[in-house]
Design an enzyme around this catalytic site. Structure first.
Site, mmCIF file in Angstrom:
data_model
loop_
_atom_site.group_PDB
_atom_site.id
_atom_site.type_symbol
_atom_site.label_atom_id
_atom_site.label_comp_id
_atom_site.label_asym_id
_atom_site.label_seq_id
_atom_site.Cartn_x
_atom_site.Cartn_y
_atom_site.Cartn_z
ATOM 1 N N CYS A 41 -4.993 -0.339 -7.124
ATOM 2 C CA CYS A 41 -3.842 -0.739 -6.285
ATOM 3 C C CYS A 41 -3.795 -2.232 -6.037
ATOM 4 C CB CYS A 41 -3.829 0.037 -4.977
ATOM 5 S SG CYS A 41 -5.030 -0.494 -3.750
ATOM 6 N N GLU A 70 0.046 0.628 9.800
ATOM 7 C CA GLU A 70 -1.158 1.350 10.206
ATOM 8 C C GLU A 70 -0.963 1.907 11.605
ATOM 9 O OE1 GLU A 70 -1.263 -1.702 8.686
ATOM 10 O OE2 GLU A 70 -1.777 -0.683 6.832
ATOM 11 N N CYS A 106 0.857 -1.183 0.000
ATOM 12 C CA CYS A 106 0.000 0.000 0.000
ATOM 13 C C CYS A 106 0.894 1.234 0.000
ATOM 14 C CB CYS A 106 -0.890 -0.012 1.243
ATOM 15 S SG CYS A 106 -1.749 1.546 1.530
ATOM 16 N N GLU A 150 -6.940 -5.700 4.254
ATOM 17 C CA GLU A 150 -7.371 -4.391 3.761
ATOM 18 C C GLU A 150 -8.347 -4.549 2.597
ATOM 19 O OE1 GLU A 150 -4.584 -1.600 1.967
ATOM 20 O OE2 GLU A 150 -5.265 -0.118 3.409
ATOM 21 N N HIS A 161 -12.511 5.896 -2.834
ATOM 22 C CA HIS A 161 -11.526 4.923 -2.348
ATOM 23 C C HIS A 161 -11.868 3.506 -2.809
ATOM 24 C CE1 HIS A 161 -7.788 4.604 -0.359
ATOM 25 N NE2 HIS A 161 -8.200 3.686 0.497
ATOM 26 N N THR A 206 -3.275 4.125 7.574
ATOM 27 C CA THR A 206 -2.124 3.611 6.830
ATOM 28 C C THR A 206 -1.127 4.709 6.502
ATOM 29 O OG1 THR A 206 -3.724 2.163 5.779
ATOM 30 C CG2 THR A 206 -1.498 2.112 4.929
ATOM 31 N N TYR A 263 -9.344 0.811 -5.166
ATOM 32 C CA TYR A 263 -8.970 -0.600 -4.963
ATOM 33 C C TYR A 263 -8.994 -1.385 -6.267
ATOM 34 C CZ TYR A 263 -8.766 -0.432 0.139
ATOM 35 O OH TYR A 263 -8.402 -0.181 1.438
ATOM 36 N N CYS A 281 -3.101 7.639 -1.737
ATOM 37 C CA CYS A 281 -4.426 7.749 -2.375
ATOM 38 C C CYS A 281 -5.487 8.335 -1.458
ATOM 39 C CB CYS A 281 -4.898 6.389 -2.851
ATOM 40 S SG CYS A 281 -3.592 5.288 -3.348
HETATM 41 FE FE1 SF4 Z 1 -3.348 1.910 -0.015
HETATM 42 FE FE2 SF4 Z 1 -4.733 1.073 -2.117
HETATM 43 FE FE3 SF4 Z 1 -5.843 2.739 -0.345
HETATM 44 FE FE4 SF4 Z 1 -3.906 3.551 -2.027
HETATM 45 S S1 SF4 Z 1 -5.978 2.848 -2.574
HETATM 46 S S2 SF4 Z 1 -4.072 4.018 0.147
HETATM 47 S S3 SF4 Z 1 -2.604 1.747 -2.102
HETATM 48 S S4 SF4 Z 1 -5.193 0.639 0.017
HETATM 49 FE FE FE Z 2 -6.984 1.593 1.926
#
Ligand code: SF4
Ligand code: FE
Length: 483
Positions: free
Chosen positions: A299, A257, A100, A447, A292, A191, A296, A104
């Protein structure tokens, strides 16, 4: 100021005097801590890649207001093309870090706050959009990493924020002063907090008028008085203290985290984006979560690419690559991973403009995206473990491999096909272990389940957005039902 290099970013974080606790002790210099450093390296990748001409189109954008080049993580999406590039950028970074990369949440908070503060001002005559824009300009100009903190500890889940026996279970305003507010509470599972310059706080659920003190959004620097972090434990985290680079699975990158505590933190007026307008708490949550959940589809797909590659490699090293069931498992992993990507791209391509001018994803498709992410990475991990074999969790340590007496024994008995060293076979097995049940499993597995909201949160949104009445009408028409 031009975009920061990765090194400049690290030095800029070093200068921030954060109060961080890990394993019961205060961490003197977080950027140099061996357990924490890989997570900083993941954010550094968002700066390093932005410097490379081959990634310029994905990693950067031209800010329409200043005409300057900015990092895409600080961009306000102005088109579906921007939304699609965001997902592609995230896949790229997932591929490069297998972790991660944290930045983001700030980008998603920026875009959710852009339209929400605009809407609040229009309805309530407040000046939150101006406050927010001033902060955003500062973040863009200085190429900052900004955390977006949403999840409160929540205490008794059956009770609203104002009904909790302990009022600190949700971040709330404890004092209103002429120059600002004082807030108390905590945000869990953060995170990016440790590696950010600033932290945006948002409410975590829709609220009623009784929750007025809890409907609060603001931004503070990470060295603000009264703010401190307790870093969460991860499976196998102390392997990073052993000094090697095989058993950790991914020596360079990671994520951590933190439980971030706000112990009577002062926030000046011009850094407040919501303060008591309870009807907008749910709107902000829905938009942030939507962005968000789109994220996902980028990422996790990038990290999935690494895991699929690792499974294919270990099949080669084991001499099993030609087995038809192994080939089929790799096809299935690819199918699942690309399905997630389809969702990320689809909710972006179906994005629409908001009244404030930025673009929002298709919320139904973004929630379907994240709902699939709560399932498919688990199946991808299961298949990777199947292909890898039990040795991914029973292999001796790298200390044994490097021991004068035991090393030749480990070399001999962990050997796979000719032409591949035992060390390389151990490296790829440890990478699979890391992604499946080591430190990276936090980012890739759990996650995937709970990040950006647990599965039920998406099902509620799918129920809201699914428009069953319209579908009933379609069925009636085809079936010849008149009323
Ligand atoms: Fe982490 Fe994915 Fe969230 Fe970006 S989108 S902060 S890489 S979990
Ligand atoms: Fe996340």
């Amino acid at each position: 100021m031009p975009l920061m290099t990765g090194e400049q970013y690290i030095e800029s974080i070093r200068k921030i005097n954060m109060e961080v606790y890990l394993l019961g002790k205060k961490v003197p210099v977080p950027v140099d801590d061996p357990i924490l450093r890989p997570s900083l390296n993941s954010v550094r990748a968002t700066y390093d890649l932005a410097q490379k001409p081959e990634y310029e189109d994905l990693m950067t954008a031209i800010d329409p207001e200043s005409g300057k080049k900015i990092n895409r993580f600080n961009n306000i999406h102005r088109s579906t093309d921007d939304l699609i590039k965001k997902v592609k950028m995230q896949r790229l970074l997932g591929q490069q870090t297998a972790a991660c990369f944290q930045r983001c949440v700030g980008m998603d908070a920026f875009n959710a706050l852009w339209s929400t503060t605009y809407d609040i001002d229009k309805k309530c005559g407040t000046s939150y959009f101006k406050n927010f824009k001033k902060f955003l300009d500062y973040a863009k100009e200085n190429d900052l990493t900004v955390d977006g903190a949403m999840t409160d500890p929540k205490g008794d889940r059956s009770l609203a924020p104002h009904q909790q026996p302990d009022p600190d279970m949700y971040v709330h305003v404890v004092e209103r002063r002429p120059d600002g507010i004082v807030v108390r509470g905590a945000k869990a599972h953060q995170t990016g907090a440790l590696n950010s310059h600033e932290m945006i706080v948002m409410p975590t659920i829709a609220m009623s008028p009784e929750d007025k003190d809890y409907a609060v959004s603001f931004v503070v620097p990470l060295d603000t008085k009264g703010l401190f972090m307790i870093i969460g434990r991860q499976s196998c985290d102390t392997r990073k203290l052993e000094g090697g680079n095989i058993d950790v699975g991914n020596a360079e990158y990671g994520g951590v985290e933190a439980l971030v505590v706000f112990d009577n933190v002062f926030v000046p007026n011009d850094r407040i984006f919501l303060n008591g307008e309870t009807e907008f708490a749910g709107v902000l949550v829905e938009r942030f979560a939507g962005y968000h959940r789109q994220s996902y589809g980028g990422c996790k797909v990038g990290v999935g690419d690494v895991l699929i590659g690792a499974a294919a490699l270990v099949a080669d090293y084991n001499g099993a690559a030609k087995a038809s069931h192994v080939k089929d498992k790799l096809i299935e992993m690819t199918h699942l991973n690309e399905t997630l990507y389809c969702c990320g791209i689809a909710c972006s391509a179906e994005g629409t403009p908001t009244e404030s001018g930025n673009y929002i994803i298709n919320l139904l498709l973004a929630n379907v995206c994240k709902q699939n992410v709560t399932r498919f990475p688990y199946e991808i991990v299961r298949l990777a473990e199947d292909i890898a074999g039990g040795i991914m969790v029973t292999a001796p340590s790298e200390k044994d491999l490097h021991d004068p007496k035991l090393g030749p024994i480990v070399e001999k008995y962990l050997k796979g096909v000719a032409g591949v060293s035992t060390e390389d076979r151990m490296r790829v097995l440890r990478l699979i272990e890391n992604l499946s049940l080591g430190t990276a499993a936090v980012g890739y597995r759990t996650e995937s389940m709970h990040g950006a909201g647990s599965p039920q949160a998406q099902r509620i949104m799918i129920a809201r957005q699914g428009n069953i009445p319209a579908k009933k009408e379609l069925a009636k028409k085809i079936a010849g039902i008149k009323k």
